[in-house]
Design a protein around this motif. Structure first.
Motif, PDB file in Angstrom:
ATOM      1  N   ILE A  53      40.270  -9.719 -74.983  1.00  0.00           N
ATOM      2  CA  ILE A  53      40.352  -8.283 -74.709  1.00  0.00           C
ATOM      3  C   ILE A  53      39.009  -7.585 -74.979  1.00  0.00           C
ATOM      4  O   ILE A  53      38.539  -6.806 -74.162  1.00  0.00           O
ATOM      5  N   GLN A  54      38.386  -7.887 -76.101  1.00  0.00           N
ATOM      6  CA  GLN A  54      37.146  -7.205 -76.467  1.00  0.00           C
ATOM      7  C   GLN A  54      35.965  -7.568 -75.581  1.00  0.00           C
ATOM      8  O   GLN A  54      35.080  -6.756 -75.354  1.00  0.00           O
ATOM      9  N   HIS A  55      35.953  -8.823 -75.068  1.00  0.00           N
ATOM     10  CA  HIS A  55      34.798  -9.286 -74.297  1.00  0.00           C
ATOM     11  C   HIS A  55      35.107  -9.490 -72.814  1.00  0.00           C
ATOM     12  O   HIS A  55      34.283 -10.041 -72.094  1.00  0.00           O
ATOM     13  N   ASN A  56      36.297  -9.061 -72.411  1.00  0.00           N
ATOM     14  CA  ASN A  56      36.682  -9.110 -70.996  1.00  0.00           C
ATOM     15  C   ASN A  56      36.430 -10.495 -70.398  1.00  0.00           C
ATOM     16  O   ASN A  56      35.718 -10.649 -69.423  1.00  0.00           O
ATOM     17  N   ARG A  57      37.029 -11.506 -71.045  1.00  0.00           N
ATOM     18  CA  ARG A  57      36.832 -12.853 -70.537  1.00  0.00           C
ATOM     19  C   ARG A  57      38.104 -13.691 -70.670  1.00  0.00           C
ATOM     20  O   ARG A  57      38.880 -13.508 -71.617  1.00  0.00           O
ATOM     21  N   PHE A  58      38.288 -14.592 -69.720  1.00  0.00           N
ATOM     22  CA  PHE A  58      39.390 -15.547 -69.769  1.00  0.00           C
ATOM     23  C   PHE A  58      39.130 -16.510 -70.910  1.00  0.00           C
ATOM     24  O   PHE A  58      38.005 -16.926 -71.141  1.00  0.00           O
ATOM     25  N   ILE A  59      40.194 -16.854 -71.627  1.00  0.00           N
ATOM     26  CA  ILE A  59      40.045 -17.835 -72.700  1.00  0.00           C
ATOM     27  C   ILE A  59      41.091 -18.930 -72.570  1.00  0.00           C
ATOM     28  O   ILE A  59      42.190 -18.721 -72.068  1.00  0.00           O
ATOM     29  N   LYS A  60      40.708 -20.089 -73.028  1.00  0.00           N
ATOM     30  CA  LYS A  60      41.624 -21.210 -73.258  1.00  0.00           C
ATOM     31  C   LYS A  60      41.166 -21.785 -74.576  1.00  0.00           C
ATOM     32  O   LYS A  60      40.037 -22.264 -74.684  1.00  0.00           O
ATOM     33  N   ASP A  61      42.026 -21.703 -75.577  1.00  0.00           N
ATOM     34  CA  ASP A  61      41.605 -22.068 -76.915  1.00  0.00           C
ATOM     35  C   ASP A  61      42.767 -22.674 -77.680  1.00  0.00           C
ATOM     36  O   ASP A  61      43.929 -22.326 -77.447  1.00  0.00           O
ATOM     37  N   GLU A  62      42.452 -23.568 -78.594  1.00  0.00           N
ATOM     38  CA  GLU A  62      43.456 -24.111 -79.496  1.00  0.00           C
ATOM     39  C   GLU A  62      43.673 -23.092 -80.613  1.00  0.00           C
ATOM     40  O   GLU A  62      42.722 -22.702 -81.286  1.00  0.00           O
ATOM     41  N   VAL A  63      44.902 -22.660 -80.778  1.00  0.00           N
ATOM     42  CA  VAL A  63      45.235 -21.691 -81.815  1.00  0.00           C
ATOM     43  C   VAL A  63      45.836 -22.469 -82.980  1.00  0.00           C
ATOM     44  O   VAL A  63      46.839 -23.164 -82.817  1.00  0.00           O
ATOM     45  N   PRO A  64      45.212 -22.386 -84.157  1.00  0.00           N
ATOM     46  CA  PRO A  64      45.700 -23.160 -85.298  1.00  0.00           C
ATOM     47  C   PRO A  64      47.038 -22.643 -85.825  1.00  0.00           C
ATOM     48  O   PRO A  64      47.420 -21.496 -85.616  1.00  0.00           O
ATOM     49  N   GLU A  65      47.711 -23.527 -86.519  1.00  0.00           N
ATOM     50  CA  GLU A  65      49.044 -23.248 -87.058  1.00  0.00           C
ATOM     51  C   GLU A  65      49.075 -22.024 -87.962  1.00  0.00           C
ATOM     52  O   GLU A  65      50.086 -21.331 -88.052  1.00  0.00           O
ATOM     53  N   GLU A  66      47.960 -21.706 -88.611  1.00  0.00           N
ATOM     54  CA  GLU A  66      47.923 -20.605 -89.578  1.00  0.00           C
ATOM     55  C   GLU A  66      48.281 -19.243 -88.976  1.00  0.00           C
ATOM     56  O   GLU A  66      48.741 -18.359 -89.679  1.00  0.00           O
ATOM     57  N   PHE A  67      48.083 -19.044 -87.666  1.00  0.00           N
ATOM     58  CA  PHE A  67      48.380 -17.755 -87.054  1.00  0.00           C
ATOM     59  C   PHE A  67      49.874 -17.530 -86.833  1.00  0.00           C
ATOM     60  O   PHE A  67      50.390 -16.457 -87.094  1.00  0.00           O
TER      61      PHE A  67
END
Length: 123
Positions: A53-67
């Motif tokens: 949202i902040q950088h206006n870019r598509f992302i694909k990322d591994e989100v760790p369990e902590e979130f």
């Protein structure tokens, strides 16, 4: 026509949601993943979705369990109006099964290699 319920029916294993710049507007959990993103819940400023949202870019990322209590692959695309990012569409896919199969396959290959070496030494 509301697109999220249609996508939820077509792709039931993934979670999908829509946000504004700071909060979840709507979320449909998948049969394999539910991050608990209820309407009105704030987006964690440390999660990759914030970067989208902040950088206006598509992302694909591994989100760790902590979130969210479970690890997953997160995909997000900014939503724009009049050239300004007003939110994002986010998808969560749990690729655990693929990773687990790869891990098991690697273990089997290592065991077979080890067994082959031991048989070679026994002869």
């Amino acid at each position: 026509m509301d697109l999220l319920p249609l996508l939820d029916k077509m792709l039931p294993d993934m979670g999908i949601g829509v946000t504004d710049r700071t909060r979840w507007l709507d979320y449909y959990p998948g049969s394999k993943i539910d991050i608990g993103a209820k309407q009105g819940r704030a987006i964690d400023p440390k999660e990759p979705l914030t970067d989208c949202i902040q950088h206006n870019r598509f992302i694909k990322d591994e989100v760790p369990e902590e979130f969210f209590g479970v690890s997953f692959t997160g995909l997000a695309s900014p939503v724009e109006a009049d050239g300004e990012v007003i939110g994002a569409v986010a998808i969560q896919i749990q690729e655990y099964n693929e990773r687990e199969l790869r891990r098991i396959s690697d273990q089997i290959a290592a065991s077979l290699s080890n067994a082959h070496e031991q048989v070679g030494f026994a002869l």
